[in-house]
Write an enzyme that holds these catalytic residues in place. Structure first.
Site, PDB file in Angstrom:
ATOM      1  CG  ASP A   1      -1.433  -5.112   5.527  1.00  0.00           C
ATOM      2  OD1 ASP A   1      -1.645  -5.987   4.675  1.00  0.00           O
ATOM      3  OD2 ASP A   1      -1.316  -3.903   5.242  1.00  0.00           O
TER       4      ASP A   1
ATOM      5  CB  SER B   1      -9.237   2.112   5.611  1.00  0.00           C
ATOM      6  OG  SER B   1      -7.942   2.634   5.577  1.00  0.00           O
TER       7      SER B   1
ATOM      8  CG  ASN C   1      -5.542  -0.648  -3.479  1.00  0.00           C
ATOM      9  OD1 ASN C   1      -6.465  -0.443  -2.686  1.00  0.00           O
ATOM     10  ND2 ASN C   1      -4.275  -0.622  -3.100  1.00  0.00           N
TER      11      ASN C   1
ATOM     12  CG  HIS D   1       0.935  -1.375  -2.116  1.00  0.00           C
ATOM     13  ND1 HIS D   1       1.837  -1.034  -1.145  1.00  0.00           N
ATOM     14  CD2 HIS D   1      -0.261  -0.946  -1.658  1.00  0.00           C
ATOM     15  CE1 HIS D   1       1.213  -0.436  -0.153  1.00  0.00           C
ATOM     16  NE2 HIS D   1      -0.060  -0.370  -0.444  1.00  0.00           N
TER      17      HIS D   1
ATOM     18  CE1 TYR E   1       1.456   0.772   3.254  1.00  0.00           C
ATOM     19  CE2 TYR E   1       1.244  -1.069   4.749  1.00  0.00           C
ATOM     20  CZ  TYR E   1       0.755  -0.313   3.712  1.00  0.00           C
ATOM     21  OH  TYR E   1      -0.457  -0.652   3.162  1.00  0.00           O
TER      22      TYR E   1
ATOM     23  CE  LYS F   1      -0.688  -4.269   1.688  1.00  0.00           C
ATOM     24  NZ  LYS F   1      -0.164  -3.607   2.898  1.00  0.00           N
TER      25      LYS F   1
END
Ligand SMILES: NC(=O)c1ccc[n+]([C@@H]2O[C@H](COP(=O)([O-])OP(=O)(O)OC[C@H]3O[C@@H](n4cnc5c(N)ncnc54)[C@H](OP(=O)(O)O)[C@@H]3O)[C@@H](O)[C@H]2O)c1
Length: 287
Positions: free
Chosen positions: A51, A218, A170, A119, A56, A86
């Site tokens: 991922d 997470s 999200n 994202h 990132y 993303k």
């Protein structure tokens, strides 16, 4: 080292996705060579889902790891690995999506990603080459999100074969509904924060009803991370149930996440886990 096959889920595109993936966020960010070597080790122990995201800054070392894994024979063909990336918020605009994905593919050195996600349901002003970073996000950098136009461009990425599946991250029920109202291709995945202390049940039911796979980031509650908490790893119920089965909390948590217990779980244990109350302090999803 002998690697274990990770269970897979079939997405609404018919594509198989390994349910456990390696997250590639790192703070501070190690040099690319170090990251590539970590990702190779992950291939070696059996990870087949990685991922990443534009923000990132791990797409390049991950792409190098994929190439090296092929060279080393850890995987025989590209399609043995599942790569998620993303779209960053400053590219959440109809005209920026395709160029952003092409940039991602260039960094990865790949012809397609397996899954491309919006994202966040947030749009930021695009200031050219450098993406606005998380710690620079402020109200004055935000502009209204054009969900319809952005999703249309995501669908185009899929049609061009550059993203095998497309999805979001999200997103809450309201924003997902806005996509579904206009979509020709529904999202395959919604990647959200998901763990025993933040179970997102209403969102889970909504996604299930609409054929969207709810994927969790997470899963350990981002234990020790800046944005995380000890609500999972220090949870007394999880600790008690895990220890009584000679497991640690992380092992048990992952079994809950993929709903595949490698040890016996009583109905009472399952209910107690379901009843773990919400002690969340992070960003959550946006409605
Ligand atoms: N879509 C999104 O908006 C979004 C947002 C955040 C994250 N993500 C994705 O989710 C990934 C995972 O996020 P995360 O790192 O916060 O996940 P996490 O799995 O909740 O937390 C990882 C933390 O748990 C600790 N840990 C791992 N295994 C452990 C074990 N067996 N025992 C005790 N502690 C353990 C690690 O500590 P040590 O480092 O000390 O080992 C690390 O700090 C990211 O890399 C990214 O790919 C996505």
């Amino acid at each position: 080292m002998e690697s274990k096959k990770i269970p897979e889920v079939i997405l609404n595109t018919g594509q198989n996705m390994p349910v456990i993936g390696l997250g590639t966020v790192a703070n501070p960010l190690p040099p690319n060579e170090e990251l590539t070597s970590i990702f190779i080790d992950a291939f070696d122990v059996g990870y087949r889902h990685f991922d990443t995201a534009d923000i990132y800054k791990t797409e390049e070392p991950l792409g190098q790891a994929v190439a090296k894994a092929l060279d080393l024979g850890l995987i025989k063909t590209r399609d043995e690995v599942f790569i998620t990336s993303k779209l960053w918020c400053s590219d959440a605009d109809h005209d920026f999506v395709l160029p952003a994905l092409r940039k991602t593919l260039q960094k990865l050195g790949l012809e397609y990603v397996d899954l491309y996600l919006i994202h966040w349901p947030v749009r930021l002003k695009n200031k050219g080459e450098e993406s606005i970073h998380l710690n620079e996000i402020s109200a004055e950098n935000m502009i209204p999100l054009d969900i319809k136009g952005t999703w249309k461009a995501m669908e185009e990425c899929h049609r061009l074969g550059l993203a095998k599946s497309i999805g979001v991250s999200n997103f809450g029920i309201k924003k997902l509904s806005q996509i579904l109202e206009n979509a020709t291709i529904p999202p395959a995945v919604n990647q959200v924060e998901l763990n025993p202390s933040w179970q997102q049940r209403k969102l889970g039911e909504f996604c299930k009803k609409n054929g969207i796979h709810l994927s969790g980031w997470s899963p350990l509650g981002a234990y020790k991370a800046l944005w995380g908490s000890n609500a999972v790893m220090e949870n007394p119920i999880l600790k008690e149930i895990a220890h009584s089965r000679h497991k640690n909390v992380a092992q048990m948590d992952h079994s809950i996440g993929i709903q595949s217990y490698h040890f016996s779980m009583s109905q009472e244990g399952a209910w107690r886990i379901e009843g773990i109350c919400y002690t969340y302090t992070g960003p959550g999803t946006f409605d």
